[in-house]
Design an enzyme around this catalytic site. Structure first.
Site, short mmCIF file in Angstrom:
data_model
loop_
_atom_site.label_atom_id
_atom_site.label_comp_id
_atom_site.label_asym_id
_atom_site.label_seq_id
_atom_site.Cartn_x
_atom_site.Cartn_y
_atom_site.Cartn_z
N VAL A 1 -0.01 2.07 -1.59
CA VAL A 1 -0.68 3.31 -2.44
C VAL A 1 0.01 3.45 -3.60
CG1 VAL A 1 -1.02 5.79 -2.42
CG2 VAL A 1 -0.93 4.52 -0.11
N VAL B 1 -4.72 14.29 3.87
CA VAL B 1 -5.51 14.14 5.19
C VAL B 1 -6.84 13.20 4.68
CG1 VAL B 1 -6.76 15.51 6.42
CG2 VAL B 1 -4.87 16.49 5.51
N GLU C 1 1.25 0.44 13.87
CA GLU C 1 2.53 0.16 14.01
C GLU C 1 3.44 -0.40 15.03
OE1 GLU C 1 4.43 1.47 10.94
OE2 GLU C 1 2.77 2.53 10.11
N LYS D 1 -1.98 16.31 10.25
CA LYS D 1 -3.28 16.58 9.37
C LYS D 1 -4.27 17.74 9.75
CE LYS D 1 -3.66 11.39 8.82
NZ LYS D 1 -4.02 10.38 9.53
#
Lengths: 440, 440
Positions: A15, A134, A192, A207
């Protein structure tokens, strides 16, 4: 144009790296949108030597995100460190305390400390922006805070975790088990190594806690959320869902009920023809029910470097304009402390799959217990046919068979009590499968 | 709190009346959102005596919207008069010239005069807000202007007219003809007595013109839009679409192509599994394809008093904050004047339904003409079976039969030229039906 907004980026994963690339590529558009140029001044990450595909030397380097937050050359800290506490928390607190703006994608941090951080931001006159926390690239925070002042929201529900939706989609389309799909999701990088956080619904809960507070103007109350994951969903449930006109999605649901604000995360039967039922794979979606707009649905990417970075950059531009809203769209003082509606008082339709002994009177016994608890049945389906026979190890004749009940609106308490009695009666061979139904 | 934003409402139809009711009901929320109270001071409508369910005497009454726009007690004019010229135009021009803010739901006005009005607003430092002009309660304007600065948009398409989507939905679900559904839509108030504006695509074109300019940062260019309506769609086309995995929607599409910006409105085959294909009835939807978010879809009410009023009230709150953006999200000076991509150079898949004479060599003749024009066929479907027999008057043996072609990407020019030759060869008994395919 006035002087640039000077940004520091803490955390250079996919990101963070994408934010830097996008701010370069969309330089002019962002400056137009923000009313002034946006310039990345400083960065911080764990490993300075890693090749990220761009020249780090243009930026001031900080080993510690907290030091970056303190730097005099930074007006706005982008927190992409992650984690509910520790460095992320310290970084955000430091920045806000100094009156600096913060843009974060950290839902765990906000679900736990959002109220405290929002108060700090308000005191210091700083912005705390969090569109990326979110549903990735979906502008759901902006929509809730800015687009709906005309509305009283009655319910909000969404697919907020791409991993779960990917697993459920593949289970349904390919008839695979949860374990098989999870393994594939891990191999493809959608899950994961320890998938608990995603598949048991905790990520969705974080969220949801944020969305609930914005939708209802209430304090974030993550502890109030009822959470159930998808690991118990079987191919048989997905096949039955299809037969009954539903699809199974892990939803986060927030609803204003007579008893207060209900917040819950659980596998959910949604009508197959609903907008949200069409959302497959890692895509996210949120539907808002409100009095003026009736129903509004936003569908888009829930994760991914560029999609999340898109939300971060939109926040940075909002911060640059100086028009970024207070965290909750209103002052902390004006937040409601709405009563929590306990899960036991939840009211809705239920899908109940019982594995019953194949002998006379069992269906009657089950139906009687339901009637005693004042639960009306919309349909009863006893199956030893194709679905049960091919996909349920117990589908062979003589052995336990599947009995599926669809109820009309009933309370969680009454369902639980009826099931306890049915279990006590010795009618069922396995713990019941219970999946709540959410109608449009 | 600072002094209130004083609003004048010109036009008291369902939307105007709903705006007044909502501003009353959501008084506090709107004030929070806008940073100051919003107060309706003045109103104007054609008929003062009509009962609208609330007390008019609280407001100053103006017989003329233009006089309302001039009133010293109004800071922000809500224009709900309608029409591309005349009173609506004069009202908006008057307000902006005096430096007053304008909120409008008038797509016809903006499609025609948007650029001029935006320039006037910019000169006078006034806001010109128009969320309600496109897709009713869906916050598509806010999304395009504020949520996507990180993105370069490549394509935008949407269902922007509820009347058309209602008619196409019912035609498909109930196997009815266009004329039958139109009559019903008129009876239910979903279509006007003269439905041309809706069903021939002009309403969609007005809205598309506005969205295109925001998506691509270009001047509004409504005249450049290729427009085709839905009146030629038959139940047979809908049945064939279903068989081929498509659904037919009237889409407005704006796309950045090699030759420029392509804008078109026409019935479109969309994949049955796409988000937009699920949108039935009067609901609207817009999908944005962009580099960072990939695909973002917003679905919601396209019309209706409360839904449209929801957008108007959101705009009023934005105006109240003082943070309302310039019309195009950037200064007029920075708008591109992108070249128009002519429809003849449009490239995409095509559904072509030919009514051919039922004799040997016809399919071969058609296929040869396609090949000569360099058009590759994905599938050919000749049908005299259930669908054709029951729904096509020509389905009986011996008479003309339907031959359906699905092409791979081809240009509009090549398709038109091939069809002209096929017609010249005397192979077809009726003008061909051509429906463009839009892939996700």
């Amino acid at each position: 144009m006035t002087r640039p907004l000077r940004v520091g980026i803490a955390g250079l994963g996919t990101v963070g790296a994408s934010v830097i690339r996008i701010l370069e590529r969309q330089n002019e558009v962002v400056a137009q949108r923000g009313g002034r140029p946006v310039q990345v001044m400083a960065i911080s990450a764990r490993d300075k030597t890693k090749d990220r595909g761009f020249d780090l030397s243009r930026f001031s380097w900080f080993d510690s995100p907290v030091e970056l937050a303190r730097s005099a050359e930074v007006d706005c800290v982008v927190e992409l460190v992650g984690g509910a506490d520790g460095t992320a928390l310290e970084t955000v607190q430091t920045a806000l305390s100094l009156g600096k703006h913060v843009v974060t994608a950290n839902k765990a941090l906000l679900a736990k400390h959002g109220l405290m951080l929002a108060r700090l931001a308000e005191e210091k006159g700083a912005s705390l922006a969090f569109e990326a926390s979110v549903a990735g690239g979906i502008p759901i925070i902006k929509t809730l805070r800015e687009a709906l002042p005309a509305n009283r929201i009655s319910r909000l529900y969404g697919i907020l975790n791409g991993t779960c939706n990917y697993i459920l989609s593949r289970m349904e389309l390919e008839g695979l088990t949860f374990a098989e799909c999870l393994k594939d999701a891990q191999r493809l990088g959608y899950a994961e190594a320890d998938p608990t956080f995603d598949v048991e619904g905790f990520d969705t809960a974080h969220k949801l806690a944020i969305l609930t507070s914005l939708a209802f103007g209430t304090e974030i109350d993550a502890d109030a959320i009822y959470v159930e994951g998808i690991s118990s969903i079987t191919p048989l449930d997905l096949a039955m869902a299809k037969e009954l006109g539903f699809r199974i999605k892990l939803l986060g649901v927030a609803e204003r009920t007579k008893t207060g604000i209900e917040q819950r995360v659980h596998p959910t039967m949604v009508p197959r023809t609903s907008s949200i039922a069409q959302v497959m794979g890692v895509t996210n979606a949120v539907t808002i029910d409100a009095d003026a707009v009736r129903e509004l649905t936003l569908i888009g990417p829930g994760a991914g470097g560029d999609a999340t970075a898109s939300a971060v950059v939109a926040d940075i531009a909002d911060v640059a304009t100086g028009a970024a809203l207070p965290f909750f769209g209103r002052s902390i003082e004006l937040l409601e402390r709405a009563p929590r509606a306990p899960m036991q008082r939840h009211e809705g339709g239920y899908y109940i799959r019982l594995t019953v002994h194949d002998r006379p009177g069992v269906a009657a016994g089950v139906a009687t217990r339901m009637a005693e608890a004042d639960i009306s049945l919309e349909s009863i389906l006893q199956k030893r046919s194709e679905i049960a026979a091919t996909q349920d190890p117990h589908g062979r004749s003589g052995a336990p068979v599947s009995l599926v009940l669809i109820t009309y609106a009933a309370t969680e308490a009454s369902i639980r009590s009826a099931l306890e009695k049915i279990s006590g009666d010795g009618l069922i061979a396995e713990p019941p499968q219970v999946i709540r139904i959410e109608r449009e």
